[in-house]
Design a protein around this motif. Structure first.
Motif, PDB file in Angstrom:
ATOM      1  N   GLU A  65       3.916 -14.030  51.207  1.00 30.87           N
ATOM      2  CA  GLU A  65       5.300 -14.329  50.828  1.00 30.87           C
ATOM      3  C   GLU A  65       5.659 -13.520  49.586  1.00 30.87           C
ATOM      4  N   GLU A  66       6.819 -12.900  49.629  1.00 25.68           N
ATOM      5  CA  GLU A  66       7.357 -12.146  48.498  1.00 25.68           C
ATOM      6  C   GLU A  66       8.738 -12.717  48.190  1.00 25.68           C
ATOM      7  N   PHE A  67       9.017 -13.003  46.912  1.00 26.70           N
ATOM      8  CA  PHE A  67      10.364 -13.504  46.618  1.00 26.70           C
ATOM      9  C   PHE A  67      10.840 -13.082  45.237  1.00 26.70           C
ATOM     10  N   TYR A  86       9.977 -12.243  39.863  1.00 25.69           N
ATOM     11  CA  TYR A  86       9.510 -11.585  41.087  1.00 25.69           C
ATOM     12  C   TYR A  86       8.079 -12.028  41.345  1.00 25.69           C
ATOM     13  N   VAL A  87       7.809 -12.503  42.568  1.00 23.28           N
ATOM     14  CA  VAL A  87       6.506 -13.086  42.894  1.00 23.28           C
ATOM     15  C   VAL A  87       6.025 -12.556  44.238  1.00 23.28           C
ATOM     16  N   ARG A  88       4.739 -12.233  44.313  1.00 18.49           N
ATOM     17  CA  ARG A  88       4.070 -11.924  45.581  1.00 18.49           C
ATOM     18  C   ARG A  88       2.902 -12.888  45.738  1.00 18.49           C
ATOM     19  N   ASN A  89       2.963 -13.745  46.748  1.00 18.18           N
ATOM     20  CA  ASN A  89       1.873 -14.642  47.111  1.00 18.18           C
ATOM     21  C   ASN A  89       1.190 -14.054  48.339  1.00 18.18           C
ATOM     22  N   PRO A  90      -0.049 -13.616  48.230  1.00 22.68           N
ATOM     23  CA  PRO A  90      -0.689 -12.874  49.320  1.00 22.68           C
ATOM     24  C   PRO A  90      -1.044 -13.756  50.507  1.00 22.68           C
ATOM     25  N   PRO A  91      -1.443 -13.145  51.623  1.00 24.27           N
ATOM     26  CA  PRO A  91      -1.859 -13.913  52.792  1.00 24.27           C
ATOM     27  C   PRO A  91      -2.932 -14.945  52.447  1.00 24.27           C
TER      28      PRO A  91
END
Length: 227
Positions: A65-67, A86-91
């Protein structure tokens, strides 16, 4: 299977206010779907609006998820994310998100490399801008870069003429101000996706503009989670 702007070889546009808000499974959460491939679990790009006090139950993002928080304050176990985060939550990451006072996010799901495990958390309001090489009317806030893609915020001065050519896929969300592409106006929260075959030629409006940009992510044909 929902298909919205699922032909990634074609130009895709959504202007602020044109796409309807669609209720999500969680009460008080709505989505404005920009592109989508799949059912409730989908490769998706959306604006997501949380009413005050709304929340999602804890869940795993199998495809990442990227938001970017556009309005309000978003929360999960990692803390508070105010507008500009800005956030990137990886698989395979998980969280239980909420917005006690309400929030609006730009969200991308199932668009990571399956082996990506890098988490990113940036407050873009605290980042210094860099002058883009050869473009004095443009400054850049780098957000993320890997072998697959580059993500950044660009700030275009009033009237700046911006060209991005020979890219491997380009996506823009207007955060502030606006720009013209030909005769078409892209105002706040308007979204544009261009395939590798189409260059960007744009001109910032009289007040300038601040845009979120992703590059390079369409070099391989996108697929949904069930593909």
């Amino acid at each position: 299977m929902t298909q919205i702007n699922a032909d990634f070889s074609a130009r895709a546009v959504s202007h602020a206010g044109e796409a309807p808000w669609v209720a999500a499974p969680a009460p008080g959460v709505e989505r404005r779907m920009l592109d989508r491939m799949g059912g409730e679990v989908a490769r998706a790009t959306s604006l997501v609006r949380f009413a005050p006090g709304s929340a999602f139950p804890s869940h795993i993002h199998k495809g990442g998820e990227e938001f970017l928080v556009l309005e309000g304050v978003f929360q999960d176990e990692q803390g508070d994310f105010p507008a500009g985060s800005y956030v990137r939550n990886p698989p395979l990451s998980s969280h239980a998100p909420s917005a006690p006072e309400g929030a609006t996010l730009f969200v991308k799901l199932w668009q990571f490399d399956a082996e990506d495990r890098a988490s990113v958390r940036i407050n873009t309001n605290r980042c210094e801008r860099e002058n883009a090489a050869g473009r004095q009317d443009v400054s850049v806030i780098p957000l993320h870069r890997d072998a697959r893609e580059e993500v950044r915020i660009e700030v275009w001065k009033p009237g700046a003429q911006v060209s991005i050519e020979k890219h491997e896929g380009l996506e823009i969300l207007v955060l502030e101000g606006g720009f013209h592409e030909g005769d078409e106006l892209f105002a706040r929260h308007s979204w544009l996706r261009l395939p590798p075959s189409q260059d960007l030629r744009a001109m910032a409006g009289l007040e300038g503009t601040r845009v979120w940009i992703k590059l390079g992510h369409l070099s391989v044909a996108p697929t949904g989670p069930s593909a």
